[in-house]
Write an enzyme that holds these catalytic residues in place. Structure first.
Site, mmCIF file in Angstrom:
data_model
loop_
_atom_site.group_PDB
_atom_site.id
_atom_site.type_symbol
_atom_site.label_atom_id
_atom_site.label_comp_id
_atom_site.label_asym_id
_atom_site.label_seq_id
_atom_site.Cartn_x
_atom_site.Cartn_y
_atom_site.Cartn_z
ATOM 1 N N ALA A 18 0.898 -1.156 -0.090
ATOM 2 C CA ALA A 18 -0.103 -0.016 -0.038
ATOM 3 C C ALA A 18 0.786 1.414 0.020
ATOM 4 O O ALA A 18 0.523 2.104 -0.733
ATOM 5 C CB ALA A 18 -0.788 0.086 1.237
ATOM 6 N N GLY A 32 8.982 -1.116 19.934
ATOM 7 C CA GLY A 32 10.385 -0.905 19.618
ATOM 8 C C GLY A 32 10.869 0.000 18.346
ATOM 9 O O GLY A 32 11.718 0.700 18.147
ATOM 10 N N ASP A 38 0.866 -8.936 18.759
ATOM 11 C CA ASP A 38 0.330 -8.686 20.221
ATOM 12 C C ASP A 38 -1.035 -7.689 20.343
ATOM 13 O O ASP A 38 -1.332 -7.920 21.606
ATOM 14 C CB ASP A 38 1.765 -8.389 20.923
ATOM 15 C CG ASP A 38 2.600 -9.378 20.874
ATOM 16 O OD1 ASP A 38 2.443 -10.484 20.689
ATOM 17 O OD2 ASP A 38 3.687 -8.835 21.060
ATOM 18 N N ARG A 76 -8.779 -28.965 21.693
ATOM 19 C CA ARG A 76 -10.302 -29.533 22.313
ATOM 20 C C ARG A 76 -10.595 -31.002 21.699
ATOM 21 O O ARG A 76 -10.929 -31.796 22.459
ATOM 22 C CB ARG A 76 -11.417 -28.602 22.041
ATOM 23 C CG ARG A 76 -12.707 -28.974 22.858
ATOM 24 C CD ARG A 76 -13.703 -27.919 22.870
ATOM 25 N NE ARG A 76 -13.053 -26.557 23.277
ATOM 26 C CZ ARG A 76 -12.990 -26.523 24.793
ATOM 27 N NH1 ARG A 76 -13.727 -27.590 25.448
ATOM 28 N NH2 ARG A 76 -12.726 -25.313 25.247
ATOM 29 N N GLY A 115 -13.688 -21.293 23.443
ATOM 30 C CA GLY A 115 -14.474 -21.997 24.431
ATOM 31 C C GLY A 115 -13.824 -22.380 25.519
ATOM 32 O O GLY A 115 -13.859 -23.466 26.225
ATOM 33 N N ARG A 166 -0.959 -31.357 29.833
ATOM 34 C CA ARG A 166 -0.098 -31.259 28.631
ATOM 35 C C ARG A 166 -0.334 -29.662 28.408
ATOM 36 O O ARG A 166 -1.066 -29.046 28.249
ATOM 37 C CB ARG A 166 -0.396 -31.952 27.581
ATOM 38 C CG ARG A 166 -0.212 -33.627 27.751
ATOM 39 C CD ARG A 166 1.384 -33.864 28.082
ATOM 40 N NE ARG A 166 1.568 -35.564 28.503
ATOM 41 C CZ ARG A 166 1.501 -35.938 29.677
ATOM 42 N NH1 ARG A 166 1.257 -35.237 30.719
ATOM 43 N NH2 ARG A 166 1.769 -37.053 29.533
ATOM 44 N N VAL A 203 4.539 -19.918 15.413
ATOM 45 C CA VAL A 203 3.263 -20.422 14.366
ATOM 46 C C VAL A 203 2.207 -19.133 14.386
ATOM 47 O O VAL A 203 1.516 -19.126 13.125
ATOM 48 C CB VAL A 203 2.580 -21.676 14.797
ATOM 49 C CG1 VAL A 203 2.047 -21.689 15.905
ATOM 50 C CG2 VAL A 203 2.120 -22.151 13.773
ATOM 51 N N ARG A 263 2.777 -16.219 14.142
ATOM 52 C CA ARG A 263 3.193 -15.223 13.602
ATOM 53 C C ARG A 263 2.890 -15.425 11.955
ATOM 54 O O ARG A 263 3.304 -14.440 11.142
ATOM 55 C CB ARG A 263 4.550 -14.937 13.837
ATOM 56 C CG ARG A 263 4.891 -14.126 15.019
ATOM 57 C CD ARG A 263 6.290 -13.668 15.127
ATOM 58 N NE ARG A 263 6.522 -13.025 16.302
ATOM 59 C CZ ARG A 263 7.640 -12.602 16.851
ATOM 60 N NH1 ARG A 263 8.725 -12.800 16.195
ATOM 61 N NH2 ARG A 263 7.812 -12.067 18.053
#
Length: 321
Positions: free
Chosen positions: A23, A105, A129, A156, A187, A245, A252, A254
């Site tokens: 752009a 930054g 983030d 899930r 959920g 676990r 991943v 990003r």
């Protein structure tokens, strides 16, 4: 009068950065400007890796994740002499203004170039983030959110099959937007957000109560850096008995092709950045608030503005789980 502009991406990459570069390039060319790309962020600027871009340089990049210009963390930019050299390099190419796409930054770097050298800079918020002040959404956040939700959905399936408790660590640093929204959409039964603190004993007691009431599996969404999720998994399993676990989604989040929202947001912001430069603005950062493009003083944004915590979202989540 501005005749030449440059664009760089800095810090952690985010889906949609390529759309933003595209752009800036095409908007600049449409206004009769020459547009240059700086490779690998401030480090590439310091090393004079600058190349003139054409309309075709950004063909077929809008759908690509990452940044074709490359990115790098460059702590040496904190040194005044390094910044001075970077400003000299920009001037040596006849470049009149710089568009910086990145996180806080990257904004700090743009702020220093503006403060110390009077160099016109415009910052675009590029980070998954969603922790940049002055904007409701950052470029890359929505795509990362979809990635996190997809991972939760998959976890899930297997957690339910094995009556397992799963902990999902989600990026965001000190901002829980990604965690809270992914947890609501996925959920998740429990959310651990850095803004409200973490009480491990309270969390385990809640899990014990749920299991006593017939719950057979659960998913805990937690923002990175809050605690050691692998140790937490061991502690939970030792107390409640259910296999537990931890899954760290990591980088991943990003990657991947940017979603439509991020492509459109990046395109709007990139065009707006060029418009601001042509209007004579410098030292500004672009944002979107209530669906409208806005700009703020980049120094004020870094030093004074704070992103609001999604406390209302967290309250919603408590009523759903």
């Amino acid at each position: 009068m501005i005749k030449k502009i440059a664009v760089l991406t800095s810090g952690g990459d985010a889906p949609g950065m390529n759309a933003a570069i595209r752009a800036v390039v095409r908007a600049g060319l449409s206004e009769g400007l020459e547009v240059y790309g700086v490779f690998d962020g401030y480090q590439g600027l310091f090393e004079n890796r600058i190349q003139k871009l054409s309309r075709y340089s950004v063909s077929d990049v809008i759908n690509r994740g990452g940044t074709f210009l490359g990115s790098a963390r460059f702590p040496e930019f904190k040194q005044p002499e390094v910044r001075s050299k970077c400003a000299e390099i920009l001037h040596s190419h006849g470049i009149d203004a710089l568009v910086v796409i990145g996180g806080d930054g990257s904004y700090t770097g743009a702020k220093l170039l503006t403060e110390e050298h009077g160099f016109p800079c415009i910052g675009l918020p590029g980070t998954i983030d969603n922790d940049i002040p002055g904007t409701d959404y950052t470029i890359g956040y929505q795509t990362a959110l979809e990635t996190a939700v997809d991972a939760i959905d998959r976890l899930r399936d297997t957690s339910g099959s094995h009556h397992r408790i799963s902990i999902v660590e989600i990026m965001g640093r000190h901002c829980s937007d990604l965690t809270i929204c992914a947890a609501i959409a996925g959920g998740c039964e429990y959310i651990v957000a850095p803004e409200v603190g973490f009480n491990q004993e309270e969390l385990i007691q809640q899990i014990e109560l749920s299991l006593a009431n017939g719950k057979r599996h659960a998913i805990i969404a937690i923002t990175e850096l809050v605690t050691d999720v692998h140790k937490l998994a061991k502690d939970i399993e030792a107390r409640v008995g259910n296999e537990t676990r931890a899954t760290v989604l990591g980088h991943v989040q990003r990657g991947g092709s940017p979603c439509a929202f991020d492509r459109i947001l990046a395109s709007r912001m990139g065009v707006y950045a060029v418009e601001l430069l042509l209007q004579g603005h410098k030292g500004r950062c672009v944002g979107i608030q209530q669906e409208k493009l806005v700009h703020h003083d980049i120094i004020e944004a870094i030093d004074s503005m704070r992103r609001p915590f999604k406390s209302d979202y967290l309250e919603v989540s408590k009523k759903l789980f």
